[in-house]
Design a protein around this motif. Structure first.
Motif, PDB file in Angstrom:
ATOM      1  N   ALA A 164     -96.183  -5.061   5.072  1.00 51.83           N
ATOM      2  CA  ALA A 164     -97.437  -5.435   4.823  1.00 51.83           C
ATOM      3  C   ALA A 164     -97.996  -4.863   6.619  1.00 51.83           C
ATOM      4  O   ALA A 164     -99.010  -4.771   6.466  1.00 51.83           O
ATOM      5  CB  ALA A 164     -96.728  -6.337   5.212  1.00 51.83           C
ATOM      6  N   ASP A 181    -101.122 -10.942   4.351  1.00 52.64           N
ATOM      7  CA  ASP A 181    -100.705 -12.066   5.026  1.00 52.64           C
ATOM      8  C   ASP A 181     -99.731 -13.095   4.471  1.00 52.64           C
ATOM      9  O   ASP A 181     -98.687 -13.206   5.212  1.00 52.64           O
ATOM     10  CB  ASP A 181    -101.901 -13.248   5.884  1.00 52.64           C
ATOM     11  CG  ASP A 181    -102.564 -12.789   7.347  1.00 52.64           C
ATOM     12  OD1 ASP A 181    -102.295 -11.620   7.646  1.00 52.64           O
ATOM     13  OD2 ASP A 181    -103.852 -13.085   7.168  1.00 52.64           O
ATOM     14  N   ASP A 182     -99.676 -12.637   3.251  1.00 50.22           N
ATOM     15  CA  ASP A 182     -99.184 -13.628   2.445  1.00 50.22           C
ATOM     16  C   ASP A 182     -98.241 -13.031   2.047  1.00 50.22           C
ATOM     17  O   ASP A 182     -98.095 -12.039   0.958  1.00 50.22           O
ATOM     18  CB  ASP A 182     -99.676 -14.215   1.769  1.00 50.22           C
ATOM     19  CG  ASP A 182     -98.641 -15.190   0.214  1.00 50.22           C
ATOM     20  OD1 ASP A 182     -97.243 -15.240   0.738  1.00 50.22           O
ATOM     21  OD2 ASP A 182     -98.623 -16.098  -0.209  1.00 50.22           O
ATOM     22  N   GLU A 183     -96.885 -12.417   2.879  1.00 54.58           N
ATOM     23  CA  GLU A 183     -95.186 -11.447   3.005  1.00 54.58           C
ATOM     24  C   GLU A 183     -94.666 -11.415   1.247  1.00 54.58           C
ATOM     25  O   GLU A 183     -94.987 -10.835   0.980  1.00 54.58           O
ATOM     26  CB  GLU A 183     -94.753 -11.333   3.949  1.00 54.58           C
ATOM     27  CG  GLU A 183     -95.744 -10.678   5.254  1.00 54.58           C
ATOM     28  CD  GLU A 183     -94.673 -10.097   6.282  1.00 54.58           C
ATOM     29  OE1 GLU A 183     -93.507 -10.314   6.270  1.00 54.58           O
ATOM     30  OE2 GLU A 183     -95.322  -9.728   7.068  1.00 54.58           O
ATOM     31  N   GLU A 184     -95.017 -12.799   0.711  1.00 55.23           N
ATOM     32  CA  GLU A 184     -93.893 -13.119  -0.534  1.00 55.23           C
ATOM     33  C   GLU A 184     -95.262 -12.303  -1.336  1.00 55.23           C
ATOM     34  O   GLU A 184     -94.258 -11.621  -2.273  1.00 55.23           O
ATOM     35  CB  GLU A 184     -93.631 -14.952  -0.625  1.00 55.23           C
ATOM     36  CG  GLU A 184     -92.597 -14.915  -1.229  1.00 55.23           C
ATOM     37  CD  GLU A 184     -92.041 -16.205  -1.226  1.00 55.23           C
ATOM     38  OE1 GLU A 184     -92.493 -16.486  -2.506  1.00 55.23           O
ATOM     39  OE2 GLU A 184     -92.005 -16.925  -0.454  1.00 55.23           O
ATOM     40  N   ALA A 185     -96.014 -13.311  -1.447  1.00 48.95           N
ATOM     41  CA  ALA A 185     -96.848 -12.720  -2.198  1.00 48.95           C
ATOM     42  C   ALA A 185     -97.191 -10.482  -2.304  1.00 48.95           C
ATOM     43  O   ALA A 185     -97.669 -10.233  -3.566  1.00 48.95           O
ATOM     44  CB  ALA A 185     -98.353 -13.157  -2.717  1.00 48.95           C
ATOM     45  N   PHE A 186     -96.969 -10.361  -1.270  1.00 52.81           N
ATOM     46  CA  PHE A 186     -98.017  -8.560  -1.398  1.00 52.81           C
ATOM     47  C   PHE A 186     -96.359  -7.847  -2.027  1.00 52.81           C
ATOM     48  O   PHE A 186     -96.677  -7.274  -1.974  1.00 52.81           O
ATOM     49  CB  PHE A 186     -97.774  -8.694   0.385  1.00 52.81           C
ATOM     50  CG  PHE A 186     -98.570  -6.948   0.451  1.00 52.81           C
ATOM     51  CD1 PHE A 186     -99.542  -6.665   0.610  1.00 52.81           C
ATOM     52  CD2 PHE A 186     -97.249  -6.401   1.433  1.00 52.81           C
ATOM     53  CE1 PHE A 186    -100.066  -5.925   1.266  1.00 52.81           C
ATOM     54  CE2 PHE A 186     -98.432  -4.789   1.636  1.00 52.81           C
ATOM     55  CZ  PHE A 186     -99.379  -4.807   1.145  1.00 52.81           C
ATOM     56  N   LYS A 210     -94.529  -8.913  -3.779  1.00 55.26           N
ATOM     57  CA  LYS A 210     -94.016  -8.896  -5.425  1.00 55.26           C
ATOM     58  C   LYS A 210     -95.021  -7.969  -6.379  1.00 55.26           C
ATOM     59  O   LYS A 210     -95.068  -7.742  -7.290  1.00 55.26           O
ATOM     60  CB  LYS A 210     -94.638 -10.789  -5.677  1.00 55.26           C
ATOM     61  CG  LYS A 210     -94.212 -11.400  -6.838  1.00 55.26           C
ATOM     62  CD  LYS A 210     -94.798 -12.455  -7.073  1.00 55.26           C
ATOM     63  CE  LYS A 210     -94.608 -12.788  -8.189  1.00 55.26           C
ATOM     64  NZ  LYS A 210     -94.584 -14.529  -8.998  1.00 55.26           N
TER      65      LYS A 210
END
Length: 165
Positions: free
Chosen positions: A19, A47-52, A54
């Motif tokens: 990221a 910025d949304d590392e969890e979504a990135f 995934k």
């Protein structure tokens, strides 16, 4: 002598580093082709590392290592879509993108894809054009209040006789 670039699969633990690399690549390498507001909107995708993380995990994502550091990454979505290709600015123009692209094109061929497609940013278009990717259509990507342009490009893959047994 060319520098030795090592490739490996991305691991879940790599997501924060990827990221950060994604953001740095966009912020430094896209300045000539996109406005500051467009760059901020594009970089904010990570910025949304969890979504990135995934997204990376849902694709075949490979990492390039140079001098022991993560120099870039690329991902193949399905059999024939080069979805992401990003190189850290410190390692730009050192063969990292070429190695990653070579690997994904081989993987696409191994998945029996006749061609590979990518949505190339304006800054990446010359790189893909030099690799025999042909422009197909222009796209508009809406990110928040910003609109970014990119171009869908396709490359025919050589019919591999090795895959025929």
């Amino acid at each position: 002598m060319a520098e030795k670039i090592a490739l490996r699969p991305a691991l879940p633990a790599d997501a924060p580093s990827l990221a950060a690399l994604f953001r740095a690549s966009i912020e430094e390498l896209a300045q000539e082709d996109y406005s500051e507001a467009q760059i901020e909107a594009w970089a904010a995708v990570a910025d949304d590392e969890e979504a990135f993380a995934k997204k990376l995990a849902g694709e075949l994502t490979i990492i390039a290592l140079l001098q022991g550091e993560i120099a870039g990454f690329a991902s193949l979505k399905g059999a024939d879509c080069l979805d992401m290709l990003y190189v850290h600015p410190d390692f730009a123009r050192r063969g990292v993108a070429t190695q990653l692209c070579d690997a994904l094109e081989k993987l696409a061929g191994a998945r029996k894809a006749a061609s590979i497609t990518t949505d190339a940013s304006d800054c990446a278009q010359p790189f893909f054009a030099a690799r025999a990717y042909a422009p197909q259509k222009r796209n508009m990507i809406f990110l928040g209040d910003e609109v970014l342009g990119n171009t869908t490009m396709t490359k025919q893959l050589a019919a591999s006789k090795e895959n025929v047994q």
